[in-house]
Motif scaffolding. Structure first.
Motif, short mmCIF file in Angstrom:
data_model
loop_
_atom_site.label_atom_id
_atom_site.label_comp_id
_atom_site.label_asym_id
_atom_site.label_seq_id
_atom_site.Cartn_x
_atom_site.Cartn_y
_atom_site.Cartn_z
N UNK A 34 0.85 -1.20 0.00
CA UNK A 34 0.00 0.00 0.00
C UNK A 34 0.88 1.24 0.00
N UNK A 35 0.65 2.10 -0.98
CA UNK A 35 1.34 3.39 -1.07
C UNK A 35 0.25 4.45 -1.18
N UNK A 36 -0.23 4.90 -0.04
CA UNK A 36 -1.34 5.86 0.02
C UNK A 36 -1.06 6.85 1.13
N UNK A 42 -3.24 12.41 5.42
CA UNK A 42 -2.71 11.18 6.02
C UNK A 42 -3.80 10.16 6.33
N UNK A 43 -5.01 10.62 6.59
CA UNK A 43 -6.09 9.71 6.94
C UNK A 43 -6.39 8.69 5.86
N UNK A 44 -6.13 9.03 4.60
CA UNK A 44 -6.37 8.08 3.52
C UNK A 44 -5.53 6.84 3.68
N UNK A 45 -4.30 7.01 4.18
CA UNK A 45 -3.46 5.85 4.42
C UNK A 45 -4.04 4.95 5.50
N UNK A 46 -4.51 5.55 6.58
CA UNK A 46 -5.11 4.79 7.67
C UNK A 46 -6.35 4.05 7.20
N UNK A 47 -7.21 4.74 6.47
CA UNK A 47 -8.49 4.15 6.06
C UNK A 47 -8.30 3.01 5.05
N UNK A 66 2.15 8.16 5.68
CA UNK A 66 1.41 8.29 6.94
C UNK A 66 1.77 7.16 7.89
N UNK A 67 3.05 6.78 7.89
CA UNK A 67 3.48 5.59 8.63
C UNK A 67 3.15 5.67 10.11
N UNK A 68 3.42 6.81 10.72
CA UNK A 68 3.20 6.92 12.17
C UNK A 68 1.73 6.71 12.52
N UNK A 69 0.85 7.33 11.77
CA UNK A 69 -0.58 7.18 12.04
C UNK A 69 -1.05 5.76 11.75
N UNK A 209 -14.27 6.18 0.01
CA UNK A 209 -13.57 5.64 -1.15
C UNK A 209 -12.20 5.08 -0.80
N UNK A 210 -11.56 5.65 0.22
CA UNK A 210 -10.27 5.11 0.67
C UNK A 210 -10.45 3.72 1.27
N UNK A 211 -11.53 3.54 2.03
CA UNK A 211 -11.84 2.22 2.58
C UNK A 211 -12.11 1.24 1.45
N UNK A 212 -12.88 1.66 0.45
CA UNK A 212 -13.16 0.80 -0.69
C UNK A 212 -11.88 0.34 -1.38
N UNK A 213 -10.92 1.26 -1.53
CA UNK A 213 -9.65 0.88 -2.13
C UNK A 213 -8.97 -0.23 -1.35
N UNK A 214 -9.02 -0.16 -0.02
CA UNK A 214 -8.43 -1.21 0.80
C UNK A 214 -9.14 -2.53 0.65
#
Length: 279
Positions: A34-36, A42-47, A66-69, A209-214
């Motif tokens: 995952x590269x988001x 940053x929330x897109x990476x978490x979601x 968004x590694x830390x989050x 949509x970020x969740x959908x991507x995951x």
């Protein structure tokens, strides 16, 4: 809806949920790179990580900004590069300010693995089409992708006739297109045409949509061996949309939700689909 579009429902999607056996380990269950996410989003990476992890797979390698989050929410995520079965790239990034992320996107798109592309990676996917790539734009993003390859159409026109433009875009861009909306249209180049409806209106919320991507990334990673076969990527995309809609329904129960609610309802949505198929 045009008659050529095949509906896709929970019973159809249930066939594309991978259930581990006693012979599986974290690698055989699928590894998603995952590269988001970015400093601005940053929330897109978490979601995206949450969506993938809660859909079910063996490992996530997160290489975004968004590694830390991400680690504060999902400490089991691996943050070192290594072998993956599929990629999710672009959510929460701006195509005009990619820096090192742009190199990672290019590497993923040039790899032998299937790729789910969103956000800031969409135009790069349009520039270098290949089999095994599915893009997940909303209608404004699709208008920009098409303009990038010389096809001028307004976002409003796409919003008014989404089935027409999902189909045309797949053929023009030569990638599988999942066009998000109240009814989601999935089109494969000169191939499958699938429509998914049933998500509650409350699903139209930031980050959904970020969740959908995951979710889609997880399904592709767990079916990577067949992702390049005609029709498979479109069916995986449709199944991801069904899972996402089912989770949204369970989370909402008729009331408002946020994106993280959808992610947290995914295990129940998976169980619901597995019950339909008798697992």
């Amino acid at each position: 809806m045009e008659s050529e579009w095949m509906p896709w429902a929970e019973r159809d999607a249930a066939a594309y949920v991978a259930v581990p056996t006693e012979r599986d380990d974290k690698y055989s269950r699928g590894v998603l790179g995952i590269v988001t996410g970015s400093a601005e989003y940053p929330g897109a990476g978490v979601l995206g990580v949450e969506g993938a992890a809660r859909t079910g797979l063996g490992m996530i390698r997160y290489l975004g900004d968004a590694t830390k989050l991400v680690l504060s929410r999902r400490p089991e995520v691996v943050t070192l590069p290594g072998r993956v079965q599929a990629w999710l790239i672009g959510s929460g990034t701006d195509s005009g300010e990619l820096g090192l992320l742009g190199t990672l996107f290019s590497d993923a798109l040039a790899s032998d693995e299937p790729v789910v592309a969103d956000g800031g990676a969409l135009e790069m996917a349009a520039e270098a089409p290949r089999a095994g790539v599915v893009v997940t734009p909303h209608y404004r993003e699709l208008a920009r992708m098409l303009a990038h390859v010389g096809e001028r159409v307004s976002a409003q026109t796409i919003a008014t006739t989404p089935s027409v433009w999902a189909s045309r875009a797949a053929d023009i861009l030569r990638v599988t297109v999942l066009l998000k909306g109240s009814t989601t249209f999935i089109a494969e180049p000169l191939g499958a045409r699938i429509a998914v409806s049933g998500a509650p209106g409350w699903t139209a919320t930031a980050g959904a949509g970020d969740v959908l991507g995951g979710v889609l990334g997880a399904l592709v990673a767990t079916h990577a061996d067949g992702a390049f076969e005609p029709g498979t990527l479109a069916r995986l995309a449709a199944s991801a949309q069904v899972l996402h809609a089912t989770a949204a329904q369970r989370a909402s129960q008729g009331g408002p939700i946020v994106a993280l609610d959808i992610a947290e309802a995914l295990p129940d949505a998976v169980r619901q689909l597995l019950a339909i198929r008798g697992d």
